[in-house]
Design a protein around this motif. Sequence first.
Motif, PDB file in Angstrom:
ATOM      1  N   THR A 173      -8.032   8.319 -35.571  1.00  0.00           N
ATOM      2  CA  THR A 173      -7.111   7.241 -35.216  1.00  0.00           C
ATOM      3  C   THR A 173      -7.650   5.873 -35.624  1.00  0.00           C
ATOM      4  OG1 THR A 173      -6.182   8.494 -33.371  1.00  0.00           O
ATOM      5  CG2 THR A 173      -5.920   6.102 -33.297  1.00  0.00           C
ATOM      6  N   LEU A 174      -8.848   5.531 -35.201  1.00  0.00           N
ATOM      7  CA  LEU A 174      -9.380   4.208 -35.515  1.00  0.00           C
ATOM      8  C   LEU A 174      -9.648   4.020 -37.007  1.00  0.00           C
ATOM      9  CD1 LEU A 174     -10.267   1.450 -34.590  1.00  0.00           C
ATOM     10  CD2 LEU A 174     -12.520   2.410 -34.045  1.00  0.00           C
ATOM     11  N   PRO A 175     -10.300   4.977 -37.691  1.00  0.00           N
ATOM     12  CA  PRO A 175     -10.490   4.751 -39.127  1.00  0.00           C
ATOM     13  C   PRO A 175      -9.186   4.659 -39.910  1.00  0.00           C
ATOM     14  CG  PRO A 175     -11.286   6.937 -38.480  1.00  0.00           C
ATOM     15  CD  PRO A 175     -11.037   6.175 -37.229  1.00  0.00           C
ATOM     16  N   ALA A 177      -6.363   3.433 -38.668  1.00  0.00           N
ATOM     17  CA  ALA A 177      -5.846   2.098 -38.354  1.00  0.00           C
ATOM     18  C   ALA A 177      -6.579   1.029 -39.160  1.00  0.00           C
ATOM     19  CB  ALA A 177      -5.981   1.829 -36.855  1.00  0.00           C
ATOM     20  N   ARG A 178      -7.879   1.210 -39.318  1.00  0.00           N
ATOM     21  CA  ARG A 178      -8.655   0.252 -40.111  1.00  0.00           C
ATOM     22  C   ARG A 178      -8.254   0.303 -41.582  1.00  0.00           C
ATOM     23  NH1 ARG A 178     -14.515   1.207 -37.014  1.00  0.00           N
ATOM     24  NH2 ARG A 178     -14.256  -0.554 -35.561  1.00  0.00           N
ATOM     25  N   ASP A 179      -8.043   1.518 -42.104  1.00  0.00           N
ATOM     26  CA  ASP A 179      -7.592   1.656 -43.497  1.00  0.00           C
ATOM     27  C   ASP A 179      -6.241   0.973 -43.711  1.00  0.00           C
ATOM     28  OD1 ASP A 179      -9.795   3.173 -44.149  1.00  0.00           O
ATOM     29  OD2 ASP A 179      -8.729   5.088 -44.211  1.00  0.00           O
ATOM     30  N   ALA A 181      -4.683  -1.314 -42.030  1.00  0.00           N
ATOM     31  CA  ALA A 181      -4.547  -2.733 -41.704  1.00  0.00           C
ATOM     32  C   ALA A 181      -4.313  -3.570 -42.960  1.00  0.00           C
ATOM     33  CB  ALA A 181      -5.795  -3.222 -40.965  1.00  0.00           C
ATOM     34  N   ARG A 186       0.260  -0.546 -38.517  1.00  0.00           N
ATOM     35  CA  ARG A 186      -0.496  -0.161 -37.324  1.00  0.00           C
ATOM     36  C   ARG A 186      -0.415   1.353 -37.124  1.00  0.00           C
ATOM     37  NH1 ARG A 186       1.963  -1.160 -33.243  1.00  0.00           N
ATOM     38  NH2 ARG A 186       3.952  -1.908 -34.092  1.00  0.00           N
ATOM     39  N   ASN A 188      -1.381   4.367 -34.014  1.00  0.00           N
ATOM     40  CA  ASN A 188      -1.869   4.766 -32.702  1.00  0.00           C
ATOM     41  C   ASN A 188      -1.653   6.258 -32.498  1.00  0.00           C
ATOM     42  OD1 ASN A 188      -2.500   2.092 -31.168  1.00  0.00           O
ATOM     43  ND2 ASN A 188      -0.509   1.729 -32.122  1.00  0.00           N
ATOM     44  N   ASN A 243      -2.712  -1.125 -31.542  1.00  0.00           N
ATOM     45  CA  ASN A 243      -3.264  -0.634 -32.797  1.00  0.00           C
ATOM     46  C   ASN A 243      -4.602   0.063 -32.573  1.00  0.00           C
ATOM     47  OD1 ASN A 243      -3.312  -0.191 -35.556  1.00  0.00           O
ATOM     48  ND2 ASN A 243      -4.132  -2.197 -36.066  1.00  0.00           N
ATOM     49  N   GLY A 244      -4.800   1.178 -33.275  1.00  0.00           N
ATOM     50  CA  GLY A 244      -6.082   1.867 -33.279  1.00  0.00           C
ATOM     51  C   GLY A 244      -6.452   2.516 -31.960  1.00  0.00           C
ATOM     52  N   GLU A 245      -5.462   2.831 -31.123  1.00  0.00           N
ATOM     53  CA  GLU A 245      -5.741   3.319 -29.773  1.00  0.00           C
ATOM     54  C   GLU A 245      -5.172   4.715 -29.556  1.00  0.00           C
ATOM     55  OE1 GLU A 245      -7.617   3.736 -27.118  1.00  0.00           O
ATOM     56  OE2 GLU A 245      -7.612   1.548 -26.954  1.00  0.00           O
TER      57      GLU A 245
END
Length: 258
Positions: A173-175, A177-179, A181, A186, A188, A243-245
């Motif tokens: 999820t977080l990577p 979201a980082r990609d 961005a 967004r 999640n 985002n990213g959660e």
Amino acid sequence: MDLHGTSALVTGGASGIGAAVVRRLAGLGAHVVVADLKEDDGGALAAEVGGTFARTDVTDSATIQAAVETALEQGPMRTAVNSAGIGWAQRTVGRDGTFESAADLDAFLRVIRINLVGVFDATRLAATAISRSEPGEDGARGAIVNVASVAAFDGQIGQAAYSASKGGIVGMTLPLARDLAASGIRLNTVAPGLIDTPLYGSGPDAEAFKAKLGESVLFPKRLGYPDELARMVVECLLNPYANGETIRLDGGIRMPPR
């Protein structure tokens, strides 16, 4: 984000949680592509909400891409929800201790292919389509929600394959979201607990079983409704700061070993 005049993709959208999300998104003015293998249910739902059905196998990139392209034909694609998945349970070591009775490796791989690889494949293709949309406020182009499970955290006996697949969704999820961005997208994840879907069957026995399951929920002591999950999914899509959660929606349950 205003969904009127936009298109949305929902994998696993023909029934259960996915169908509830389809109805919610259609109610907000999106043209929803119901991406599923269930042609009868998916076609009926698409007709009900004024959307489009696309027969989609999430282990087949070509069918996912075709569903995304169908969505693009209906308007700028802003949102996608990946809820397609299967369940599986089998103990790692068989009762008789033979190698032959050990957990079925092909079954493990199938669960991973559908529940995890399929989600990533749909995410990368949907995100590519969303990235073509004109940016709005803050440079936002759209949002994606992936559906995991509390089994990612509280996997029960026999759930190694299922928990690994859902844990993988949480872990990426977080990577992701980082990609994404950089493209103004967004992402999640929502991790449902015990949700009342057709998987539990119907009739008096099924209702009694679901009532028993509901007793293990902290509060309220019942299974969740698909629309309750859909409301959280839609909030993640529409809230511009989400985002990213990974969000658990489970009535406070913590699953026991069995």
